[in-house]
Design a protein around this motif. Sequence first.
Motif, PDB file in Angstrom:
ATOM      1  N   VAL A   1       0.831  -1.193   0.000  1.00 25.28           N
ATOM      2  CA  VAL A   1       0.000   0.000   0.000  1.00 25.28           C
ATOM      3  C   VAL A   1       0.872   1.252   0.000  1.00 25.28           C
ATOM      4  O   VAL A   1       0.910   2.009   0.958  1.00 25.28           O
ATOM      5  N   PRO A   2       1.626   1.488  -1.084  1.00 21.98           N
ATOM      6  CA  PRO A   2       2.454   2.685  -1.104  1.00 21.98           C
ATOM      7  C   PRO A   2       1.632   3.927  -1.403  1.00 21.98           C
ATOM      8  O   PRO A   2       0.936   3.992  -2.384  1.00 21.98           O
ATOM      9  N   VAL A   3       1.679   4.924  -0.557  1.00 20.81           N
ATOM     10  CA  VAL A   3       0.970   6.184  -0.777  1.00 20.81           C
ATOM     11  C   VAL A   3       1.902   7.306  -0.337  1.00 20.81           C
ATOM     12  O   VAL A   3       2.387   7.312   0.782  1.00 20.81           O
ATOM     13  N   GLY A   4       2.128   8.259  -1.210  1.00 18.38           N
ATOM     14  CA  GLY A   4       3.035   9.345  -0.881  1.00 18.38           C
ATOM     15  C   GLY A   4       4.397   8.796  -0.528  1.00 18.38           C
ATOM     16  O   GLY A   4       4.922   7.942  -1.220  1.00 18.38           O
ATOM     17  N   ASP A   5       4.988   9.282   0.563  1.00 14.98           N
ATOM     18  CA  ASP A   5       6.299   8.790   0.962  1.00 14.98           C
ATOM     19  C   ASP A   5       6.185   7.839   2.145  1.00 14.98           C
ATOM     20  O   ASP A   5       7.130   7.633   2.883  1.00 14.98           O
ATOM     21  N   GLY A   6       5.029   7.252   2.358  1.00 13.89           N
ATOM     22  CA  GLY A   6       4.832   6.341   3.478  1.00 13.89           C
ATOM     23  C   GLY A   6       4.190   5.043   3.060  1.00 13.89           C
ATOM     24  O   GLY A   6       3.720   4.889   1.925  1.00 13.89           O
ATOM     25  N   ARG A   7       4.158   4.077   3.971  1.00 13.61           N
ATOM     26  CA  ARG A   7       3.526   2.785   3.700  1.00 13.61           C
ATOM     27  C   ARG A   7       3.294   2.039   5.009  1.00 13.61           C
ATOM     28  O   ARG A   7       3.890   2.347   6.039  1.00 13.61           O
ATOM     29  N   TRP A   8       2.398   1.054   4.945  1.00 13.66           N
ATOM     30  CA  TRP A   8       2.151   0.191   6.091  1.00 13.66           C
ATOM     31  C   TRP A   8       3.273  -0.833   6.211  1.00 13.66           C
ATOM     32  O   TRP A   8       3.780  -1.325   5.207  1.00 13.66           O
ATOM     33  N   ALA A   9       3.636  -1.168   7.428  1.00 17.28           N
ATOM     34  CA  ALA A   9       4.667  -2.171   7.671  1.00 17.28           C
ATOM     35  C   ALA A   9       4.352  -2.929   8.950  1.00 17.28           C
ATOM     36  O   ALA A   9       3.756  -2.375   9.882  1.00 17.28           O
ATOM     37  N   LEU A  10       4.718  -4.200   8.985  1.00 16.85           N
ATOM     38  CA  LEU A  10       4.644  -4.979  10.220  1.00 16.85           C
ATOM     39  C   LEU A  10       6.016  -4.914  10.877  1.00 16.85           C
ATOM     40  O   LEU A  10       7.033  -5.281  10.261  1.00 16.85           O
ATOM     41  N   ALA A  11       6.061  -4.429  12.107  1.00  8.97           N
ATOM     42  CA  ALA A  11       7.317  -4.392  12.848  1.00  8.97           C
ATOM     43  C   ALA A  11       7.733  -5.818  13.193  1.00  8.97           C
ATOM     44  O   ALA A  11       6.964  -6.768  13.036  1.00  8.97           O
ATOM     45  N   GLY A  12       8.955  -5.966  13.664  1.00  2.53           N
ATOM     46  CA  GLY A  12       9.401  -7.282  14.104  1.00  2.53           C
ATOM     47  C   GLY A  12       8.698  -7.689  15.390  1.00  2.53           C
ATOM     48  O   GLY A  12       8.047  -6.873  16.055  1.00  2.53           O
ATOM     49  N   PHE A  13       8.825  -8.951  15.759  1.00  3.83           N
ATOM     50  CA  PHE A  13       8.190  -9.439  16.986  1.00  3.83           C
ATOM     51  C   PHE A  13       8.636  -8.595  18.180  1.00  3.83           C
ATOM     52  O   PHE A  13       9.830  -8.400  18.415  1.00  3.83           O
ATOM     53  N   GLY A  14       7.649  -8.089  18.941  1.00  3.55           N
ATOM     54  CA  GLY A  14       7.931  -7.329  20.149  1.00  3.55           C
ATOM     55  C   GLY A  14       8.391  -5.904  19.938  1.00  3.55           C
ATOM     56  O   GLY A  14       8.589  -5.169  20.904  1.00  3.55           O
ATOM     57  N   GLN A  15       8.558  -5.488  18.692  1.00  2.73           N
ATOM     58  CA  GLN A  15       9.090  -4.154  18.426  1.00  2.73           C
ATOM     59  C   GLN A  15       8.027  -3.060  18.516  1.00  2.73           C
ATOM     60  O   GLN A  15       6.833  -3.319  18.355  1.00  2.73           O
ATOM     61  N   SER A  16       8.497  -1.851  18.720  1.00  2.00           N
ATOM     62  CA  SER A  16       7.638  -0.674  18.625  1.00  2.00           C
ATOM     63  C   SER A  16       7.583  -0.244  17.166  1.00  2.00           C
ATOM     64  O   SER A  16       8.351  -0.729  16.329  1.00  2.00           O
ATOM     65  N   CYS A  17       6.692   0.687  16.861  1.00  2.00           N
ATOM     66  CA  CYS A  17       6.641   1.220  15.498  1.00  2.00           C
ATOM     67  C   CYS A  17       7.866   2.088  15.205  1.00  2.00           C
ATOM     68  O   CYS A  17       8.317   2.163  14.063  1.00  2.00           O
ATOM     69  N   ASP A  18       8.406   2.737  16.229  1.00  2.00           N
ATOM     70  CA  ASP A  18       9.651   3.486  16.041  1.00  2.00           C
ATOM     71  C   ASP A  18      10.745   2.562  15.517  1.00  2.00           C
ATOM     72  O   ASP A  18      11.451   2.893  14.552  1.00  2.00           O
ATOM     73  N   GLU A  19      10.858   1.388  16.131  1.00  2.00           N
ATOM     74  CA  GLU A  19      11.894   0.439  15.732  1.00  2.00           C
ATOM     75  C   GLU A  19      11.594  -0.170  14.364  1.00  2.00           C
ATOM     76  O   GLU A  19      12.476  -0.290  13.510  1.00  2.00           O
ATOM     77  N   GLY A  20      10.327  -0.555  14.167  1.00  2.00           N
ATOM     78  CA  GLY A  20       9.952  -1.177  12.902  1.00  2.00           C
ATOM     79  C   GLY A  20      10.125  -0.244  11.717  1.00  2.00           C
ATOM     80  O   GLY A  20      10.621  -0.649  10.656  1.00  2.00           O
ATOM     81  N   CYS A  21       9.715   1.011  11.863  1.00  2.00           N
ATOM     82  CA  CYS A  21       9.838   1.977  10.768  1.00  2.00           C
ATOM     83  C   CYS A  21      11.299   2.313  10.496  1.00  2.00           C
ATOM     84  O   CYS A  21      11.700   2.499   9.334  1.00  2.00           O
ATOM     85  N   ALA A  22      12.095   2.401  11.556  1.00  2.00           N
ATOM     86  CA  ALA A  22      13.518   2.713  11.385  1.00  2.00           C
ATOM     87  C   ALA A  22      14.200   1.661  10.516  1.00  2.00           C
ATOM     88  O   ALA A  22      15.088   1.982   9.715  1.00  2.00           O
ATOM     89  N   GLN A  23      13.787   0.410  10.646  1.00  2.00           N
ATOM     90  CA  GLN A  23      14.364  -0.654   9.831  1.00  2.00           C
ATOM     91  C   GLN A  23      13.984  -0.519   8.361  1.00  2.00           C
ATOM     92  O   GLN A  23      14.605  -1.123   7.490  1.00  2.00           O
TER      93      GLN A  23
END
Length: 281
Positions: free
Chosen positions: A147-169
């Motif tokens: 679901v790419p829209v603009g400069d962002g997209r949905w992502a599943l973070a790793g197990f136990g991760q926060s969205c800060d950590e998941g997005c940083a990856q």
Amino acid sequence: TTATAAVPAHAGGRWILTGFGQSCGVGCAGQGMVCEPTAMHRYNVEIDSQQEMRAMVKDLGAECTGYNDGFGANGDVPVVMIGSKMCFTSSPTRSVDSIKCSVTTPTDRKRLCFCSPSGNGPTTVAPTLAPVVPQPTPAPTSAPAPVPVGDGRWALAGFGQSCDEGCAQQGLSCKKENFHMRNAEVDSMGEMTAIVGGLGATCSQYNDQWGSAGDVPAVLVSKGMCFLSSGSRSTESLSCSAQVSSDKKRLCWCAGSSIATTPAPKTTLAPTPAPVPVATP
């Protein structure tokens, strides 16, 4: 019946039973097809009686032993309550506007849907695919995203991760203002199923009791349990830093370094007007 005999050829379309709780839009998409209300209304005469619905549902691997025709113009009808084998029949006098491709059902039911080929008439699904093609140029990592829209997209973070950590990856960042702007895309069972499925996981059951919790939306991967976000939640209820237990993955909206509500990001893309329509899926 004479009504059925007068029905035009399906032209590549067919009837299907969706997954439990799914909308016709999601169910048809899973078949590589689309749900079109006009087409579904055209073939409504094939399933607007108990006998016809019983035969159609049987061909699709389910069974009708009881019937309810009191909701024939509801947006999620025709539908089958699988456990009790109760079939809700469509009204022969219903209007095109009464047919809703996006409506989901309770998780004990499957919608009966007519799915059309993806190029067969107007649809909200096919047009969104075309503008996405040029989008990887400003952000190469968006190419494989569902679901790419603009400069962002949905992502599943790793197990136990926060969205800060998941997005940083992903080379991106989580900002709750951006997250909240996209919340309407994950606040129903059908939408959550589609997004999570596109990211390689599965929703087979749902929980909407924690919709304003900071770590929701999230997926309990081993059980296919998806925790839905509330459609009425506030921006402040979202937390990019909240972590989940080690058996869960957070569903996160990851974007660039700027907040979507500010006009600054658009100035860099001003010379190329193509991304503008992409920002409204």
